[in-house]
Motif scaffolding. Sequence first.
Motif, mmCIF file in Angstrom:
data_model
loop_
_atom_site.group_PDB
_atom_site.id
_atom_site.type_symbol
_atom_site.label_atom_id
_atom_site.label_comp_id
_atom_site.label_asym_id
_atom_site.label_seq_id
_atom_site.Cartn_x
_atom_site.Cartn_y
_atom_site.Cartn_z
ATOM 1 N N HIS A 136 -26.425 -80.270 1.610
ATOM 2 C CA HIS A 136 -26.858 -78.947 1.175
ATOM 3 C C HIS A 136 -26.120 -78.609 -0.117
ATOM 4 C CE1 HIS A 136 -23.055 -77.428 2.750
ATOM 5 N NE2 HIS A 136 -23.368 -77.861 3.962
ATOM 6 N N ALA A 137 -26.470 -77.465 -0.703
ATOM 7 C CA ALA A 137 -25.970 -77.134 -2.040
ATOM 8 C C ALA A 137 -24.448 -77.068 -2.098
ATOM 9 C CB ALA A 137 -26.579 -75.812 -2.505
ATOM 10 N N GLY A 138 -23.835 -76.393 -1.130
ATOM 11 C CA GLY A 138 -22.381 -76.252 -1.148
ATOM 12 C C GLY A 138 -21.675 -77.586 -0.999
ATOM 13 N N GLY A 174 -10.783 -75.445 -3.006
ATOM 14 C CA GLY A 174 -12.011 -76.010 -3.551
ATOM 15 C C GLY A 174 -13.238 -75.156 -3.317
ATOM 16 N N MET A 175 -14.385 -75.711 -3.677
ATOM 17 C CA MET A 175 -15.663 -75.030 -3.506
ATOM 18 C C MET A 175 -15.991 -74.902 -2.018
ATOM 19 S SD MET A 175 -18.407 -73.641 -4.810
ATOM 20 C CE MET A 175 -17.993 -73.936 -6.536
ATOM 21 N N PRO A 176 -16.361 -73.706 -1.552
ATOM 22 C CA PRO A 176 -16.724 -73.552 -0.138
ATOM 23 C C PRO A 176 -17.899 -74.461 0.230
ATOM 24 C CG PRO A 176 -16.415 -71.405 -1.165
ATOM 25 C CD PRO A 176 -16.403 -72.421 -2.270
ATOM 26 N N GLU A 177 -17.754 -75.200 1.288
ATOM 27 C CA GLU A 177 -18.792 -76.143 1.709
ATOM 28 C C GLU A 177 -19.763 -75.436 2.661
ATOM 29 O OE1 GLU A 177 -19.062 -80.613 3.646
ATOM 30 O OE2 GLU A 177 -17.255 -80.011 2.578
ATOM 31 N N ILE A 178 -20.545 -74.514 2.103
ATOM 32 C CA ILE A 178 -21.496 -73.736 2.882
ATOM 33 C C ILE A 178 -22.904 -73.964 2.329
ATOM 34 C CG2 ILE A 178 -19.834 -71.991 3.600
ATOM 35 C CD1 ILE A 178 -20.758 -70.225 1.317
ATOM 36 N N PRO A 179 -23.932 -73.823 3.174
ATOM 37 C CA PRO A 179 -25.295 -74.154 2.733
ATOM 38 C C PRO A 179 -25.833 -73.254 1.633
ATOM 39 C CG PRO A 179 -25.157 -74.105 5.135
ATOM 40 C CD PRO A 179 -23.886 -73.529 4.615
ATOM 41 N N LEU A 180 -25.491 -71.951 1.669
ATOM 42 C CA LEU A 180 -26.048 -70.995 0.718
ATOM 43 C C LEU A 180 -24.937 -70.157 0.095
ATOM 44 C CD1 LEU A 180 -29.019 -69.626 2.873
ATOM 45 C CD2 LEU A 180 -29.127 -71.424 1.152
ATOM 46 N N GLU A 220 -22.650 -70.722 -2.200
ATOM 47 C CA GLU A 220 -21.314 -71.285 -2.382
ATOM 48 C C GLU A 220 -20.668 -70.792 -3.667
ATOM 49 O OE1 GLU A 220 -23.708 -73.849 -5.027
ATOM 50 O OE2 GLU A 220 -24.060 -72.928 -3.074
ATOM 51 N N ASP A 221 -21.475 -70.544 -4.705
ATOM 52 C CA ASP A 221 -20.929 -70.117 -5.994
ATOM 53 C C ASP A 221 -20.332 -68.712 -5.901
ATOM 54 O OD1 ASP A 221 -23.516 -69.175 -5.538
ATOM 55 O OD2 ASP A 221 -24.372 -70.245 -7.244
ATOM 56 N N GLY A 222 -21.090 -67.782 -5.313
ATOM 57 C CA GLY A 222 -20.569 -66.428 -5.144
ATOM 58 C C GLY A 222 -19.358 -66.395 -4.229
ATOM 59 N N ALA A 223 -19.389 -67.194 -3.164
ATOM 60 C CA ALA A 223 -18.259 -67.248 -2.236
ATOM 61 C C ALA A 223 -17.016 -67.812 -2.925
ATOM 62 C CB ALA A 223 -18.619 -68.094 -1.016
ATOM 63 N N PHE A 224 -17.213 -68.753 -3.838
ATOM 64 C CA PHE A 224 -16.086 -69.336 -4.562
ATOM 65 C C PHE A 224 -15.423 -68.300 -5.464
ATOM 66 C CE2 PHE A 224 -14.607 -71.905 -8.324
ATOM 67 C CZ PHE A 224 -13.520 -72.487 -7.689
ATOM 68 N N ILE A 225 -16.227 -67.548 -6.208
ATOM 69 C CA ILE A 225 -15.670 -66.505 -7.075
ATOM 70 C C ILE A 225 -14.952 -65.459 -6.233
ATOM 71 C CG2 ILE A 225 -16.259 -64.607 -8.631
ATOM 72 C CD1 ILE A 225 -16.325 -67.314 -9.982
ATOM 73 N N ALA A 226 -15.563 -65.058 -5.112
ATOM 74 C CA ALA A 226 -14.923 -64.076 -4.232
ATOM 75 C C ALA A 226 -13.594 -64.603 -3.704
ATOM 76 C CB ALA A 226 -15.853 -63.735 -3.073
ATOM 77 N N ARG A 227 -13.551 -65.881 -3.381
ATOM 78 C CA ARG A 227 -12.317 -66.485 -2.864
ATOM 79 C C ARG A 227 -11.219 -66.460 -3.927
ATOM 80 N NH1 ARG A 227 -12.677 -72.384 -0.124
ATOM 81 N NH2 ARG A 227 -13.771 -71.154 1.459
ATOM 82 N N LEU A 228 -11.579 -66.760 -5.169
ATOM 83 C CA LEU A 228 -10.595 -66.714 -6.251
ATOM 84 C C LEU A 228 -10.018 -65.313 -6.408
ATOM 85 C CD1 LEU A 228 -12.584 -68.829 -8.872
ATOM 86 C CD2 LEU A 228 -10.387 -69.497 -7.891
ATOM 87 N N ILE A 229 -10.901 -64.307 -6.396
ATOM 88 C CA ILE A 229 -10.451 -62.927 -6.567
ATOM 89 C C ILE A 229 -9.579 -62.490 -5.399
ATOM 90 C CG2 ILE A 229 -11.251 -60.528 -6.678
ATOM 91 C CD1 ILE A 229 -13.688 -61.588 -8.248
ATOM 92 N N GLU A 230 -9.976 -62.852 -4.182
ATOM 93 C CA GLU A 230 -9.185 -62.489 -3.014
ATOM 94 C C GLU A 230 -7.796 -63.102 -3.061
ATOM 95 O OE1 GLU A 230 -11.157 -63.121 0.718
ATOM 96 O OE2 GLU A 230 -13.032 -62.237 0.008
ATOM 97 N N HIS A 231 -7.659 -64.243 -3.703
ATOM 98 C CA HIS A 231 -6.352 -64.894 -3.823
ATOM 99 C C HIS A 231 -5.555 -64.384 -5.025
ATOM 100 C CE1 HIS A 231 -7.815 -67.672 -0.769
ATOM 101 N NE2 HIS A 231 -6.615 -68.207 -0.721
ATOM 102 N N THR A 283 -9.719 -73.677 -13.682
ATOM 103 C CA THR A 283 -8.631 -74.627 -13.880
ATOM 104 C C THR A 283 -8.485 -75.471 -12.610
ATOM 105 O OG1 THR A 283 -6.890 -73.174 -13.025
ATOM 106 C CG2 THR A 283 -7.413 -73.009 -15.378
ATOM 107 N N ARG A 284 -8.032 -76.670 -12.800
ATOM 108 C CA ARG A 284 -7.812 -77.551 -11.647
ATOM 109 C C ARG A 284 -6.804 -76.928 -10.688
ATOM 110 N NH1 ARG A 284 -4.024 -81.813 -10.848
ATOM 111 N NH2 ARG A 284 -4.757 -83.439 -9.406
ATOM 112 N N THR A 285 -5.795 -76.273 -11.243
ATOM 113 C CA THR A 285 -4.774 -75.636 -10.410
ATOM 114 C C THR A 285 -5.386 -74.559 -9.530
ATOM 115 O OG1 THR A 285 -3.083 -76.041 -12.086
ATOM 116 C CG2 THR A 285 -2.609 -74.349 -10.458
ATOM 117 N N ALA A 286 -6.219 -73.697 -10.123
ATOM 118 C CA ALA A 286 -6.848 -72.626 -9.346
ATOM 119 C C ALA A 286 -7.827 -73.191 -8.322
ATOM 120 C CB ALA A 286 -7.566 -71.653 -10.281
ATOM 121 N N TYR A 287 -8.549 -74.235 -8.708
ATOM 122 C CA TYR A 287 -9.511 -74.860 -7.789
ATOM 123 C C TYR A 287 -8.804 -75.353 -6.529
ATOM 124 C CZ TYR A 287 -13.281 -77.913 -6.144
ATOM 125 O OH TYR A 287 -14.259 -78.512 -5.380
ATOM 126 N N ARG A 288 -7.700 -76.011 -6.713
ATOM 127 C CA ARG A 288 -6.964 -76.525 -5.554
ATOM 128 C C ARG A 288 -6.272 -75.403 -4.782
ATOM 129 N NH1 ARG A 288 -6.995 -81.779 -4.995
ATOM 130 N NH2 ARG A 288 -7.334 -83.203 -6.745
#
Length: 391
Positions: free
Chosen positions: A84-86, A207-213, A215-226, A198-203
């Motif tokens: 799937h996409a994620g 990483g990218m959330p492994e979800i079917p739908l 994933e991009d928005g969830a990734f940005i939200a995860r960065l902000i939450e951290h 950045t590679r540092t922020a990604y790790r």
Amino acid sequence: MTRTTKPADATPTAIIAIPVRNEVERIEACLQAIDAQVGLAPGSLGLVLFLNNCTDGTDALVARLAPALSIPVRVASEEFSGAHAGWARRKAMDLAAAWLGDAGNMGIILSTDADSRVPPNWVVRNRAAIEAGADAVAGRVELDAAEAALLPPSLPARGHLEDIYDALITEAEARIDPDPNDPWPCHRTAIGATLAVTRTAYRAVGGMPEIPLGEDGAFIARLIEHGLRVRHATDVCVTISARLTGRAPGGVADTIRSRCEEPDALCDARMEVFSRVVRRHLWRRRFRRLHGTGSLRRSLAWAQAIGIDPAEAGRIAALPLGQAIAEAERASPRLAYRPIGPRQLPGQIRLARVGIVGIRLAQRLAHRVRSVAGEAAAPGRPAADPRATRI
């Protein structure tokens, strides 16, 4: 299986990661756009293509095109029935992170799609935002003009209204509850067709959330939450396909098709009535101030006001700011998003235009008051009450 074309003398400092599935009609234009990047030092850019479940000849076409590119390319292939996409985007970005290796904290992973076309300055502009202090960059997208012209006229008309309203509520948010790392002008698009991190922020966020739908928005939200710094850059824009049959369920193609089939489908969740948008961001500003002073733990009046029970409020108050805001909004029944429908857009746009004028005037007045207060606080003058500068 992974293979590399044109092994680089040194590890690139920026790697573009693209998940690819059955894109024989569009992958060549995508690769040509990537190979046309300007303003980069030789050897500083690499490309990862993660081919998954291709059945239309994309793999053979990539095998022919990749060696002709001026940048090194790593091509990986995998067959997986649960793809799937994620999953695919994570695989591509993980390969990019591994390739960066010891490139340092400023090593950058960029994400786009195989049916998209990036502008020649795409990498340079993303890199500039990161060098200015961002941990990640989210760009904007626009539909391919030729493909968009084939859509029903009502769809672009609705999209135009949504773009207008989105810009208005984003300005309201940026002025009421400003983020110094993401100042106005900005936007709120979060799409895998144009991401950089950045590679540092990604790790740091796993990483990218492994979800079917989504994933991009969830990734940005995860960065902000951290607590990481995300810049929604208005000068980064990628052209995406306006086709009605996509390769990933829940993607842009599905959204376009569903709006053709259901013209009255609700807008995106953040498009609420303007008064509710203003209340939400006033609340966020107050919550941010309470969190910064430690007042969230000392008094739970804030939680009672938004319908959160004391035990849950205590847990939320102990979280870092980004996570605390996200958890409070998830837990509060009064902060649930209530998106509007397309028929409400014209009226809400009119209200928002008036409201934005008021917000701008209030900010100008506050700026003048602060200037006067600063002059009054000069040597030999009594300081003004700082509470008078709040808007």
